[in-house]
Design a protein around this motif. Structure first.
Motif, short mmCIF file in Angstrom:
data_model
loop_
_atom_site.label_atom_id
_atom_site.label_comp_id
_atom_site.label_asym_id
_atom_site.label_seq_id
_atom_site.Cartn_x
_atom_site.Cartn_y
_atom_site.Cartn_z
N CYS A 194 31.13 3.90 76.22
CA CYS A 194 31.19 2.86 75.20
C CYS A 194 31.81 3.34 73.90
O CYS A 194 32.27 2.55 73.09
N GLY A 195 31.78 4.67 73.67
CA GLY A 195 32.37 5.22 72.44
C GLY A 195 31.42 5.28 71.27
O GLY A 195 31.84 5.64 70.17
N ALA A 196 30.14 4.98 71.47
CA ALA A 196 29.18 5.03 70.35
C ALA A 196 29.05 6.44 69.80
O ALA A 196 28.80 6.63 68.61
N CYS A 197 29.23 7.46 70.68
CA CYS A 197 29.14 8.85 70.22
C CYS A 197 30.23 9.14 69.19
O CYS A 197 29.99 9.80 68.17
N VAL A 198 31.43 8.61 69.46
CA VAL A 198 32.55 8.80 68.53
C VAL A 198 32.25 8.06 67.23
O VAL A 198 32.46 8.57 66.13
N ALA A 199 31.73 6.84 67.37
CA ALA A 199 31.44 6.01 66.20
C ALA A 199 30.37 6.64 65.33
O ALA A 199 30.44 6.57 64.10
N ALA A 200 29.36 7.27 65.96
CA ALA A 200 28.24 7.82 65.19
C ALA A 200 28.60 9.17 64.57
O ALA A 200 28.03 9.54 63.54
N CYS A 201 29.50 9.90 65.19
CA CYS A 201 29.81 11.27 64.75
C CYS A 201 30.43 11.26 63.36
O CYS A 201 31.36 10.49 63.10
N PRO A 202 29.95 12.11 62.44
CA PRO A 202 30.57 12.16 61.11
C PRO A 202 32.02 12.63 61.18
O PRO A 202 32.78 12.44 60.23
N ASN A 203 32.41 13.26 62.27
CA ASN A 203 33.78 13.76 62.44
C ASN A 203 34.57 12.95 63.45
O ASN A 203 35.65 13.37 63.86
N ALA A 204 34.01 11.82 63.91
CA ALA A 204 34.66 11.01 64.95
C ALA A 204 35.10 11.88 66.13
O ALA A 204 36.22 11.81 66.60
N ALA A 205 34.18 12.73 66.60
CA ALA A 205 34.48 13.60 67.73
C ALA A 205 34.05 12.92 69.03
O ALA A 205 33.11 12.15 69.04
N ALA A 206 34.78 13.23 70.10
CA ALA A 206 34.46 12.64 71.41
C ALA A 206 33.77 13.68 72.28
O ALA A 206 33.95 13.69 73.50
N MET A 207 32.99 14.56 71.65
CA MET A 207 32.41 15.67 72.40
C MET A 207 31.37 15.22 73.42
O MET A 207 31.34 15.70 74.54
N LEU A 208 30.49 14.27 73.03
CA LEU A 208 29.42 13.90 73.96
C LEU A 208 30.01 13.18 75.18
O LEU A 208 29.60 13.44 76.32
N PHE A 209 30.98 12.32 74.94
CA PHE A 209 31.64 11.62 76.05
C PHE A 209 32.29 12.63 77.01
O PHE A 209 32.02 12.63 78.21
#
Lengths: 238, 251
Positions: free
Chosen positions: B162-177
């Motif tokens: 869904c991309g919520a990890c990117v949205a929540a990350c202060p650095n807009a990182a896609a690490m969790l995905f």
């Protein structure tokens, strides 16, 4: 080598470099603390440690050679740590060009929020600390020669410089204050390094944050003992 | 209950966006957040105004398309659910709610609250697959999977992208995905042949897509509607560093 360059270009690679250099700098903090706690054993023992550092590896290595290698290693680690963080911040600043109107800091801790500015504060404090007790430029009564066992060495009188330096209350207070960003940086940095280097296992994961807290408080607390001992008169000039 | 909504309106990817204020009157707390937006849109249509564009499909927390940021939190103030699973009982009558799209350079806004999450698809294309033989179906359970690996792989496979990890990350990182996708396949025997190329390919894609870096705050984990753990990020890092340090495997 091409692989190392490739890894360095990824954000994970830069983070790994920060984790490894961070652990190197932590290793220095431990050694530096243990050595400096010898101040409680009196001027002889303390200056013996300070002179011994310059004679490390004697008689195999020339004077100060081992110290020089360690210093160059630490400088390289510190430079790499700082270069990586500035490059990573540039990447991340570009990754969110439009900020949220309503910000929400999910799961942030004071320590995790203070990594960058706390780190810069630490860098400034370390430079001031070097100017104070290594170069002597910020010291009101710096002695550049030391007498140990009847021999005069051309090295700084570490015991005298440390004790007379911390007898100035505002200097000691600034030093004590700098331990707060140090402890916070170590706490989040150590836990973060475990994540970055992939050190995790379901059995031990819940110990990582408490262990980081113990190391952070142990080191910062240990450093606090020295100026406190000088201020309370437990450690005196003679 | 009555709600005051500040909604991000942006006509096109290149247009300037701004917040517009709407009121949702006489909605009830049993309604889902998206149903409330439907009601607001019906009013807008009745008044000959452009309805608010938001993405949605299954409305049961499976498809991962409905993500918006509600009062600064991706998917809103509840935990372990997508925006479609958020109900108005989490709000009080008279509340002001700020609704924004996921904000990241890698997620350009298409219209209003809809962003293009194609960057995540391109990360999958760079390695998030396994090669299987075609032809007749294999025997069930011919490949044995240890239970603890199967469970961990399933925990990672819960990611709905869904991309919520990117949205929540202060650095807009896609690490969790990326970590969830790499871990899911690295834990299973079917994922072994491409294990090294997978992590290298996906990480290279992440860097090419203008995502930021991980600072281990753990905001992604809190925002994840599936509760995916940041432990998988450590696993991703280990996979990448192992691929970098160990020599390629000889046959």
């Amino acid at each position: 080598m091409t692989k190392a360059c490739w890894i360095w270009r990824t954000t994970i690679g830069k983070k790994a470099a920060m984790a490894v250099t961070g652990v190197m700098l932590l290793g220095f903090l431990v050694g530096h603390l243990l050595g400096n706690l010898k101040v409680f054993l009196g001027p002889e023992a303390f200056n013996h440690y300070a002179v011994g550092l310059r004679h490390l590896g004697d008689p195999f290595l020339p004077e100060r050679a081992a110290l020089l290698v360690m210093r160059l290693g630490l400088i390289a680690a510190a430079v790499l740590h700082v270069v990586a963080v500035f490059q990573l911040r540039a990447v991340s600043a570009a990754a969110r060009p439009v900020a949220y109107t309503k910000g929400h800091k999910l799961n942030f801790t004071p320590a995790s929020s203070a990594m960058f500015w706390g780190g810069l504060t630490l860098a400034a404090s370390i430079l001031a600390h070097l100017a104070h007790l290594t170069w002597g430029t910020l010291h009101q009564d710096f002695r550049h020669e030391v007498v140990l066992n009847g021999i005069t060495y051309p090295y700084a009188d570490a015991y005298h410089n440390l004790v007379s330096g911390f007898q100035v209350p505002w200097v000691a207070a600034l030093y004590l204050l700098a331990q707060i960003p140090l402890a916070m940086h170590l706490y989040h940095g150590l836990w973060s390094a475990c994540q970055t280097l992939g050190l995790n296992h379901p059995k031990y994961n819940h110990w990582r944050r408490p262990a980081a807290a113990v190391v952070a408080i142990g080191i910062a607390g240990g450093y606090c003992l020295i100026p406190l001992a000088v201020l309370t008169g437990l450690v005196t000039l003679n | 209950m009555n709600l005051i909504l500040h909604v991000w309106r942006q006509a096109s990817p290149t247009a300037r966006g701004r917040f517009e204020t709407y009121t949702a009157n006489d909605v009830n707390e049993e309604m889902s957040f998206l149903e409330m937006l439907d009601v607001v849109n019906e009013q807008l249509i009745a008044n000959n105004q452009e309805p608010i564009a938001f993405e949605h499909d299954c409305r049961e927390g499976i498809c991962g398309s409905c993500g918006v940021v509600v009062n600064g939190e991706p998917h809103g103030p509840h935990r372990g659910g997508a925006t479609c699973q958020l109900h108005l009982r989490h709000f009080k009558s008279g509340d002001e709610i700020w609704i924004e799209p996921f904000r990241a350079k890698a997620f350009p806004v298409l219209k209003d609250l809809i962003v293009d999450r194609g960057a995540l698809d391109r990360i999958i294309q760079a390695g998030g697959y396994v090669s299987v033989r075609t032809g007749s179906a294999p025997d069930a359970n011919a490949v044995l999977v240890p239970k603890q690996y199967a469970e961990q792989a399933m925990n990672a496979a819960e990611c709905i992208g869904c991309g919520a990890c990117v949205a929540a990350c202060p650095n807009a990182a896609a690490m969790l995905f990326t970590a969830a996708k790499v871990s899911h396949l690295a834990l299973l025997p079917q994922g072994q042949p491409e294990r090294t190329q997978r992590v290298e390919g996906m990480v290279a894609r992440v860097n090419a897509e203008a995502f930021g870096h991980c600072t281990n705050h753990g905001a992604c984990e809190a925002a994840c509607p599936k509760g995916i753990s940041v432990d998988f990020i450590a696993r991703l890092n280990r996979e990448l560093l192992k691929a970098a340090v160990l020599p390629p495997q000889e046959p």
